[in-house]
Design an enzyme around this catalytic site. Sequence first.
Site, PDB file in Angstrom:
ATOM      1  N   LYS A   1      58.021  48.816 -14.954  1.00  0.00           N
ATOM      2  CA  LYS A   1      58.368  47.468 -15.399  1.00  0.00           C
ATOM      3  C   LYS A   1      58.842  47.472 -16.853  1.00  0.00           C
ATOM      4  O   LYS A   1      59.638  46.635 -17.256  1.00  0.00           O
ATOM      5  CB  LYS A   1      57.125  46.579 -15.258  1.00  0.00           C
ATOM      6  CG  LYS A   1      57.367  45.102 -15.470  1.00  0.00           C
ATOM      7  CD  LYS A   1      56.093  44.350 -15.136  1.00  0.00           C
ATOM      8  CE  LYS A   1      56.138  42.901 -15.534  1.00  0.00           C
ATOM      9  NZ  LYS A   1      54.851  42.245 -15.241  1.00  0.00           N
TER      10      LYS A   1
ATOM     11  N   GLU B   1      54.421  34.626 -16.093  1.00  0.00           N
ATOM     12  CA  GLU B   1      53.025  35.054 -15.939  1.00  0.00           C
ATOM     13  C   GLU B   1      52.028  34.119 -16.639  1.00  0.00           C
ATOM     14  O   GLU B   1      51.024  33.735 -16.034  1.00  0.00           O
ATOM     15  CB  GLU B   1      52.869  36.498 -16.437  1.00  0.00           C
ATOM     16  CG  GLU B   1      53.481  37.498 -15.455  1.00  0.00           C
ATOM     17  CD  GLU B   1      53.724  38.875 -16.046  1.00  0.00           C
ATOM     18  OE1 GLU B   1      53.223  39.142 -17.157  1.00  0.00           O
ATOM     19  OE2 GLU B   1      54.421  39.672 -15.399  1.00  0.00           O
TER      20      GLU B   1
ATOM     21  N   ASP C   1      47.110  37.953 -23.024  1.00  0.00           N
ATOM     22  CA  ASP C   1      47.188  38.841 -21.863  1.00  0.00           C
ATOM     23  C   ASP C   1      47.256  40.293 -22.320  1.00  0.00           C
ATOM     24  O   ASP C   1      48.300  40.756 -22.774  1.00  0.00           O
ATOM     25  CB  ASP C   1      48.420  38.456 -21.025  1.00  0.00           C
ATOM     26  CG  ASP C   1      48.589  39.340 -19.781  1.00  0.00           C
ATOM     27  OD1 ASP C   1      47.863  40.349 -19.644  1.00  0.00           O
ATOM     28  OD2 ASP C   1      49.457  39.016 -18.945  1.00  0.00           O
TER      29      ASP C   1
ATOM     30  N   ASP D   1      51.887  39.158  -8.210  1.00  0.00           N
ATOM     31  CA  ASP D   1      51.900  39.583  -9.607  1.00  0.00           C
ATOM     32  C   ASP D   1      52.402  41.020  -9.605  1.00  0.00           C
ATOM     33  O   ASP D   1      51.690  41.931  -9.179  1.00  0.00           O
ATOM     34  CB  ASP D   1      50.479  39.498 -10.198  1.00  0.00           C
ATOM     35  CG  ASP D   1      50.356  40.150 -11.568  1.00  0.00           C
ATOM     36  OD1 ASP D   1      51.399  40.535 -12.143  1.00  0.00           O
ATOM     37  OD2 ASP D   1      49.220  40.267 -12.070  1.00  0.00           O
TER      38      ASP D   1
END
Length: 603
Positions: free
Chosen positions: A70, A166, A189, A8
Amino acid sequence: MSEIVGIDLGTTNSLIGVMDAGFPILIANQEGSRLTPSVVYLPESGDPVVGAPADRMRALFPERTIYSVKRLMGRRPGESEKEDFPFAVKSQSGQMLLELGQRSFKPEEISSLVLKKLKADAELSLGNPIERAVITVPAYFNDLQRQATKRAGELAGFAVERMINEPTAAALAYGLNRLDDHSRIAVYDLGGGTFDISILELNEGVFRVLSTNGNTRLGGDDIDRELVRLLRERIIARHPELRQELDDKLFIARIREIGHAAKLRLSTEETVQVDIPFLSGDRSFPYHLTRQELEAIARPIVRRTRSHCLRSLDDAKLDPAKLDEVILVGGVTRMPIVRQFVAEIFQRLPNNTQNPDEAVAVGATIQAGMLSGQIQNVLLLDVTPLSLGIETFGGLMNVLIPRNSTIPCKAGELFTNAVANQSVVQIVVLQGERELAKDNWELGRFDLEFEPVSKGFARIGVQFEIDADGILHVLARDTRTGRQRLIELSSAVDVSDEAVEKMIAESLDHAFEDMADRLWTEAVLKSNELLPAVRSALTLVGDQIELDDRRKIHRLVNEVEVALKSREHHRLKKANAELDEGTQHLATLLIDRAMAEAARRKK
Ligand code: ADP
Ligand code: MG
């Protein structure tokens, strides 16, 4: 085949895992934590520092400590390009670049440094090199963003076997691939800096993304910032003389660190004592922070996720009642207030059976296990731990459902009677891998009555069916009369691992003798069938054959009888075959005789 790891690569934290004897495990880094902050400190000279040690440099060298990279790699379509990072970022023909003095870096180069650390630490922990990886990406990542992530993996020395979404990884970790086909799942999330909501649909074991929404500038960092503001205000109120000191960036970093630790504890505790040591002197600021205070600052932040959730439902053309499951992902969802909020939006209690900040990595690891063949069945269906069958003539095990069959399943066979004029059969349900009924476990037995007929004329169908709940239904039916009996046994699937292992070990240990036993029993059954038939044929048509021939047949019969006492299955099998062969012409004579008799009766 070499191992594949699951990774991850998060905005805030990154994790790496590997399958260990069928279970996904996450590997702790050199600092002893499974979470590695996705932070890279690039000193003017010397090697980059990655993870928690880099995170600590943020306050000292903000312009050289890269975090949330990211976000530079993946922008949601339509989101502004403006970023307020303390390090220099410039956009050059659509590509973001990080500028550190004379050097510039692509975002994926920074990400590759995080991946390199994960790789090195995992190799150290596992004691062997790792070359292949599955890496997760947000569901909204476009092709360019996925390619950039893949390049980051390759720069770190991985062969990137697959990139998975994800939310899909999280759903795998929660075991939702076992839900019924067409089930719909919402994945909420809330991470350190980004919020993602995805609606998935399960299609033949594969998750399809129905819609995604979210915000790449919404998360736990916002709560941390507000908490710093609150603590700062409280300190100033009590110590106005410290106003200057409170602008010191090291001091602010210290407040943030202490506040963050308090925030984590307040997810499970009602109140915590924070103690902020001042820079000057030996005084400190003690404060009781309550969950209520924290929730007051978190509430408006969490509330901002609402419109994204509603839009994703709208895009998927679903109302919350149509969802089969809502799962929580991201560290912030450990906060009770977030759970309540999600329950309100989706009108159901979210599933929180997994660690939310580990679920994506666990799912990536499961996917890695599937790719490397360590998890056989992609659908993760239940399988029968041991073979199921019934006892047949001579005390043998007759398997109907072999071990490792996927559930639900169904199988059946037609049996007949071993004895003439028998009017009842006993169905003995067995479980195990041994050839002889007596060595297996008996799950149950029952009688079925049927019309008395000559030997071998009854037709009794036995059917085994294991339903999705693992219940074994055993049905036996006399096909001539339709009379039937059905029993249900619930112990066919739930067998302890040790018991299964013991049974399989025993079946291997005894494989040789078991097989010899089976062959012997089968040969004896054959002799028992052959001998009476030959004797009766000899009485009926014995006078129609040559004396020599009769003698030869007697000799063959004798050999079978002797072999029956020998317990040598080879010998008995050979004697049976010779007797069978040597009496073929008797069968022809018997048929001629029967036909002649029939013709006579007709007259
Ligand atoms: P990401 O997906 O962005 O890499 P994570 O899922 O690891 O991030 O989430 C990190 C965020 O979760 C941080 O803001 C962290 O403070 C927060 N967090 C982690 N544990 C808790 C907790 N027990 N209570 C509240 N917030 C938490
Ligand atoms: Mg995440």
